[in-house]
Design a protein around this motif. Structure first.
Motif, mmCIF file in Angstrom:
data_model
loop_
_atom_site.group_PDB
_atom_site.id
_atom_site.type_symbol
_atom_site.label_atom_id
_atom_site.label_comp_id
_atom_site.label_asym_id
_atom_site.label_seq_id
_atom_site.Cartn_x
_atom_site.Cartn_y
_atom_site.Cartn_z
ATOM 1 N N SER A 248 28.384 58.278 41.216
ATOM 2 C CA SER A 248 28.440 56.885 41.645
ATOM 3 C C SER A 248 29.829 56.612 42.203
ATOM 4 C CB SER A 248 28.138 55.931 40.476
ATOM 5 O OG SER A 248 29.109 56.074 39.456
ATOM 6 N N CYS A 249 29.981 55.483 42.893
ATOM 7 C CA CYS A 249 31.298 55.104 43.396
ATOM 8 C C CYS A 249 31.622 53.684 42.940
ATOM 9 C CB CYS A 249 31.369 55.228 44.922
ATOM 10 S SG CYS A 249 30.420 53.988 45.829
ATOM 11 N N LEU A 250 32.916 53.428 42.750
ATOM 12 C CA LEU A 250 33.419 52.104 42.412
ATOM 13 C C LEU A 250 34.216 51.582 43.596
ATOM 14 C CD1 LEU A 250 34.722 52.604 38.756
ATOM 15 C CD2 LEU A 250 32.733 51.300 39.448
ATOM 16 N N ALA A 251 33.877 50.377 44.052
ATOM 17 C CA ALA A 251 34.652 49.723 45.113
ATOM 18 C C ALA A 251 35.625 48.742 44.456
ATOM 19 C CB ALA A 251 33.724 49.005 46.080
ATOM 20 N N TYR A 252 36.903 48.782 44.894
ATOM 21 C CA TYR A 252 37.952 47.974 44.251
ATOM 22 C C TYR A 252 38.716 47.187 45.308
ATOM 23 C CZ TYR A 252 42.437 46.910 42.039
ATOM 24 O OH TYR A 252 43.566 46.274 41.579
ATOM 25 N N ASN A 253 38.916 45.881 45.049
ATOM 26 C CA ASN A 253 39.713 45.019 45.924
ATOM 27 C C ASN A 253 41.004 44.674 45.196
ATOM 28 O OD1 ASN A 253 40.846 42.712 47.261
ATOM 29 N ND2 ASN A 253 38.852 42.334 48.223
ATOM 30 N N LYS A 255 43.267 42.590 45.951
ATOM 31 C CA LYS A 255 43.610 41.169 45.967
ATOM 32 C C LYS A 255 42.765 40.372 44.972
ATOM 33 C CE LYS A 255 46.739 41.248 49.269
ATOM 34 N NZ LYS A 255 48.135 40.862 49.014
ATOM 35 N N THR A 256 41.471 40.629 45.011
ATOM 36 C CA THR A 256 40.604 39.890 44.088
ATOM 37 C C THR A 256 40.569 40.522 42.702
ATOM 38 O OG1 THR A 256 38.637 41.183 44.681
ATOM 39 C CG2 THR A 256 39.129 39.240 46.030
ATOM 40 N N GLN A 257 41.106 41.772 42.600
ATOM 41 C CA GLN A 257 41.112 42.494 41.326
ATOM 42 C C GLN A 257 39.685 42.718 40.795
ATOM 43 O OE1 GLN A 257 44.158 43.563 39.488
ATOM 44 N NE2 GLN A 257 44.743 43.320 41.621
ATOM 45 N N ARG A 258 38.739 42.917 41.707
ATOM 46 C CA ARG A 258 37.355 43.110 41.301
ATOM 47 C C ARG A 258 36.928 44.559 41.519
ATOM 48 N NH1 ARG A 258 34.868 37.922 44.564
ATOM 49 N NH2 ARG A 258 35.976 36.281 43.401
ATOM 50 N N TYR A 259 36.081 45.053 40.587
ATOM 51 C CA TYR A 259 35.446 46.359 40.686
ATOM 52 C C TYR A 259 33.934 46.154 40.736
ATOM 53 C CZ TYR A 259 39.828 48.599 39.223
ATOM 54 O OH TYR A 259 41.118 49.035 39.137
ATOM 55 N N VAL A 260 33.283 46.823 41.666
ATOM 56 C CA VAL A 260 31.821 46.776 41.751
ATOM 57 C C VAL A 260 31.314 48.212 41.856
ATOM 58 C CG1 VAL A 260 29.806 45.959 43.036
ATOM 59 C CG2 VAL A 260 31.857 44.520 42.870
#
Length: 495
Positions: A248-253, A255-260
């Motif tokens: 699987s992969c995790l996308a990280y921003n 600036k928003t400090q979010r992981y999806v």
């Protein structure tokens, strides 16, 4: 009482008694989120042996409430937060979704290690209202020239400018660029080729995309472990069986400090089957006496199934034919001559198949012994007797006349060129199979036929013609016997 409740009680007891001083976890002082969306709380400085993780929430007014509790083997989410909380044990990130204004307040993270030492961190959450459509508002519906002060307010997202006008002039404000950080959203992972089973040594490409501003960073996870690749696309070359599992992969921003997290892909790497052969006994097989085991093996790859055939037809269970539990070995009990033939096995797995053939020979006989020939013969007439049999390999022969061995007569046919009275008697054909060790015999009673009257009145020329014909017939009979004997001796033996 389940394990998570037990740990939660222990945590509050430790907190009340001041059992451990507690080191500080590194967390941002404040994070912001948008109503209706999600926010991530991330802490750094976790110990290596975490025994319990607890998140609590203290609103601006009111007492603290638990949000999430986890041990290495269990987790608990209160009813008020079910469906809204996700915790990533690898990144130590808590995601809180469907934000409402009541979520404003302080969030405290407490981590207890295996020594019952405690680490604490906290951050504040500010829930913002989402940006709405562009509107212009005024402090008054109508204005009076030289008397009123008009204030126009322009609200928008994106790149905007505002313009003020009256009947004589207009003035436009400087451009204002508004940047909205969002995401990651709609995280999608693709795979090429799209297969559940991959061939060992092949290549696989996986890519991860997400809608995000700024562009998302990517983390790849294999069986719960983070891979070193940090790119949107990774290539797995020369795949090995140890690379089977979940990806699987995790996308990280940033600036928003979010992981999806993307959906999980699972595939298995298999080795193609090759080098298939049939292992068979090396000793001779004798009908009615031997038991044979044929085993289908391969030098490379593991088979999921095996199919056996004999002479092109499926081989099935019977009272004499059985298969091993994995189907790779077929056993034939007390083989018969009918078991001779070509056996084949086909090994298969999810990505390949391979097979081979083996010719099985059963030695038998001699059986069905008999002597074919006339029961009576005229004096002076050539006589031939044939010894018939069923045997593999072909047997050796001994002929006897009245129980006396006829020297030099070791063929399956016996010829008397010129029959005389003293040739009358009992003839015996004795056949012996060198492999089976079996010996069988057959007898034949040959007597003189009275036909003196048939010789009266013949001229000397007729007698000479008959003599020549007899000699030719004898030569033909001898030639046939030699040719037949040579053909039998040319039967190939697998030994």
């Amino acid at each position: 009482m389940d394990l998570s409740n037990s740990w939660l009680i222990l945590f509050f007891l430790l907190a009340e008694t001041g059992f451990c001083s507690g080191d500080q976890l590194v967390m941002p002082a404040e994070v912001s989120g948008v109503r209706g969306k999600s926010v991530n709380f991330t802490a750094q400085g976790f110990p290596g042996d975490v025994s319990m993780v607890t998140w609590t929430f203290t609103p601006k007014t009111g007492s603290s409430v638990p949000v999430y509790t986890a041990t290495p083997t269990n987790e608990k989410v209160p009813d008020a937060y079910k469906g809204r909380v996700k915790y990533n044990r690898t990144l130590h990130t808590l995601e809180l979704s469907s934000l409402t204004p009541t979520d404003n307040g302080v969030y405290i993270l407490t981590v207890v290690d295996s020594k019952l030492d405690q680490m604490v961190g906290q951050t504040s959450l500010r829930v913002l209202e989402p940006v709405a459509d562009v509107t212009i508002t005024s402090n008054m519906p109508e204005a009076v020239e030289f008397n009123s002060t008009v204030i126009l307010t322009c609200n928008a997202k994106g790149q905007i400018s505002c313009t003020a006008k009256n009947q004589l002039e207009s003035l436009t404000s400087a451009t204002f660029n508004l940047t909205v950080n969002y995401g990651p959203e709609l995280v999608k992972k693709t795979q090429d080729p799209v297969l559940d089973f991959m061939k060992k040594g092949s290549n696989l490409t996986m890519s991860c995309t997400a809608q995000s501003s700024p562009a998302a960073e990517f983390i790849w996870v294999f069986n719960g472990n983070i891979l070193p690749q940090k790119t949107a696309t990774i290539v797995l070359s020369n795949l090995g069986e140890e690379q089977s599992g979940n990806y699987s992969c995790l996308a990280y921003n940033s600036k928003t400090q979010r992981y999806v997290t993307s959906e999980v892909t699972k595939f298995s790497v298999l080795e193609a089957i090759s080098g298939t052969s049939i292992i068979a006994p090396t000793s001779p097989l004798i009908a009615g006496n031997s038991t044979v085991n044929l085993t289908c093996t391969s030098s490379m790859g593991k088979a999921d199934s095996v199919q056996w055939k004999k002479d092109g037809n499926p081989l099935e269970n019977s009272n004499r034919i059985t298969f091993s539990p994995d189907g790779k070995t077929v056993s034939i009990l007390t083989v018969q001559k009918e078991d001779s033939g070509e056996y084949s096995c086909q090994l298969k797995n999810k990505i390949s198949s391979d097979g081979n053939n083996y010719k099985l020979t059963i030695n038998y006989g001699p059986d069905n012994m008999a002597i074919k020939g006339d029961k009576q013969a005229l004096v002076g007439q050539p006589v031939r007797m044939d010894c018939s049999f069923a045997s593999f390999p072909a047997p050796t022969f001994v002929w006897k006349f009245n129980d006396t061995v006829l020297i030099g007569e070791e063929k399956e046919c016996l010829t008397i060129p010129n029959f005389e009275n003293f040739n009358s008697g009992i003839y015996t054909c004795e056949a012996f199979n060198l492999i089976t060790g079996l010996k069988r015999t057959a007898t034949h009673n040959l007597q003189v036929k009275e036909a003196a009257q048939e010789q009266n009145g013949l001229s000397s020329g007729a007698i000479a013609g008959i003599t020549i014909a007899v000699l030719i017939a004898v030569a033909v009979i001898i030639g046939v016997c030699i040719k037949k004997r040579r053909k039998v001796s040319e039967i190939p033996s697998p030994y």
